[in-house]
Design an enzyme around this catalytic site. Sequence first.
Site, PDB file in Angstrom:
ATOM      1  N   ASP A 223       0.837  -1.194   0.000  1.00  0.00           N
ATOM      2  CA  ASP A 223       0.000   0.000   0.000  1.00  0.00           C
ATOM      3  C   ASP A 223       0.870   1.241   0.000  1.00  0.00           C
ATOM      4  OD1 ASP A 223      -2.370   1.816   0.916  1.00  0.00           O
ATOM      5  OD2 ASP A 223      -3.260  -0.176   0.794  1.00  0.00           O
ATOM      6  N   HIS A 253      -4.170   6.307   3.304  1.00  0.00           N
ATOM      7  CA  HIS A 253      -4.688   5.039   2.807  1.00  0.00           C
ATOM      8  C   HIS A 253      -4.021   3.850   3.485  1.00  0.00           C
ATOM      9  CE1 HIS A 253      -5.698   1.817  -0.057  1.00  0.00           C
ATOM     10  NE2 HIS A 253      -6.681   2.593  -0.461  1.00  0.00           N
ATOM     11  N   ASN A 343     -13.248   0.569  -7.572  1.00  0.00           N
ATOM     12  CA  ASN A 343     -14.270   1.599  -7.368  1.00  0.00           C
ATOM     13  C   ASN A 343     -14.597   2.348  -8.655  1.00  0.00           C
ATOM     14  OD1 ASN A 343     -13.971   0.882  -4.732  1.00  0.00           O
ATOM     15  ND2 ASN A 343     -13.333   2.881  -4.002  1.00  0.00           N
ATOM     16  N   ALA A 354      -7.463  -7.868  -8.607  1.00  0.00           N
ATOM     17  CA  ALA A 354      -8.654  -8.549  -8.099  1.00  0.00           C
ATOM     18  C   ALA A 354      -9.205  -9.567  -9.081  1.00  0.00           C
ATOM     19  CB  ALA A 354      -9.735  -7.523  -7.754  1.00  0.00           C
ATOM     20  N   SER A 406     -11.240  -0.841  -0.970  1.00  0.00           N
ATOM     21  CA  SER A 406      -9.964  -1.034  -0.281  1.00  0.00           C
ATOM     22  C   SER A 406     -10.189  -1.540   1.141  1.00  0.00           C
ATOM     23  CB  SER A 406      -9.188   0.279  -0.209  1.00  0.00           C
ATOM     24  OG  SER A 406      -8.586   0.604  -1.420  1.00  0.00           O
TER      25      SER A 406
END
Length: 480
Positions: A223, A253, A343, A354, A406
């Site tokens: 991240d 984040h 998103n 993903a 997330s």
Amino acid sequence: MRPARLVAVFAITFCLASPQAFAQYSGMSMRTGPSMNVGPRININPTIRYSPNIRYDGYDDPRPRPRIIQELNQGPPDDGYTPRRGASKAKAKSKPAATDNTYVAKEVLIEIAGSPTDAQADDIARRHRLTRVQSQNFPLTDSTFFRWRITDGRSVDAVVRELVAGGNVRAAQRNNIFKLQQNAPPAAVKSEGDPLQYALSKMRLPEAHALSVGADVTIAVIDSGVDVTHPELAGVITGTFDALNNGEGPHHHGTSIAGVIASHARLMGTAPSSHLLAIRAFGSQKSGAESTSFLILKSLDYAIAKNAKIINMSFAGPHDPAMERGLAAAAAKDIVLVAAAGNAGAKSPPLYPAADRNVIAVTATDQSDRLFAQSNRGSYVAISAPGVDILSPAPDGKYQMSSGTSLSAAYVSGVAALIIARNPEISSADVRATLTSTARDLGPKGRDDQFGAGQADAFSAVSAVIPAPVAAASDSTSKR
């Protein structure tokens, strides 16, 4: 002319002369909400390059949560932060560029088998008129990756074709860009988090924690920078790696994702006794926190070298062949791979990692079990978890409210840790099967492209796992 008509003519002339005046005249003026010291508000928009898998809340509604966050942050009630006005400016600065922002311009990523000598690499670079920038050997794929710069007018794709046709490299591709998708009483008095943490009851985490708290399971968080000094994360960060190596500080984040997994002070994380590897692959830029194929591969290599059992990837981008090979190698080592579904909205194509077949894709739901409006849809979505209005840590010991897939991915990574701690001998395939088979069905009956198998149920998942014999569990723990 009647007075009413005079007023109308004046209003029309006034509005045409000044768009800002029109906004005020028509009742569209920006309303400033209560000010809080909790970080910036970022509005979700698939075209905005900043953290498209997470959204920071503007706190401009009358609900009581802003006051609670103020208390958590122990800051003054007014720090000059004006959410709606600031959000408007952010939109104005975030207009998409005309160029393709999905990969690094004038740069190619080359994979060569084994460990070539400098002379061999220089010969290939010279033959294809390229300048070496950076290289890294990856035991994970038994190869060496090179970043090379194109110094003439050729396009990236043209150079990739030349390299592949030359036959001297294992693979060549674009260096793709990936983007991040984002208590009151002391823990001794209140051990299961703040009332705003609705995810605890939704996922039945207090009940699950009676069976497992994720003890000693290592989770790699690839991240942005994590505030490793935050009280919520005390004692859980067992390793750090800066793939960028430029000394940037902690970021909202990364700190939020780590907190969702392992908070254990005023808040309650999903796996509060897990071990985290804080891996910074995303750097803060004017356009937002971004990373590249090369940096993420470096991060994967580090996570595997440090024996991570779970890798959380709360970011998204295009399909990437090099990363696909890296993820396949990680899956072959029985590592659980979890990523944010994305998103970019209902019309977006599948986003990676993903959508990779070895990865558990997680989407987001809100407090009413509705799908997060910006969530991607598709057959690759495996499961859902809370991801809207999530209270989590922020840099400098503060707290924030944010939304996005997330955060949902982080919740599922934490539940995976609870499962593995319950039975350290369980395979990654069985972890995935357990998560999906025990999920609470949402939406159309059965699996669907919005919620996947349904919302993760931590208690049902952990209860479904047969604990390993004490001796086996002890042996496994000693190996970590």
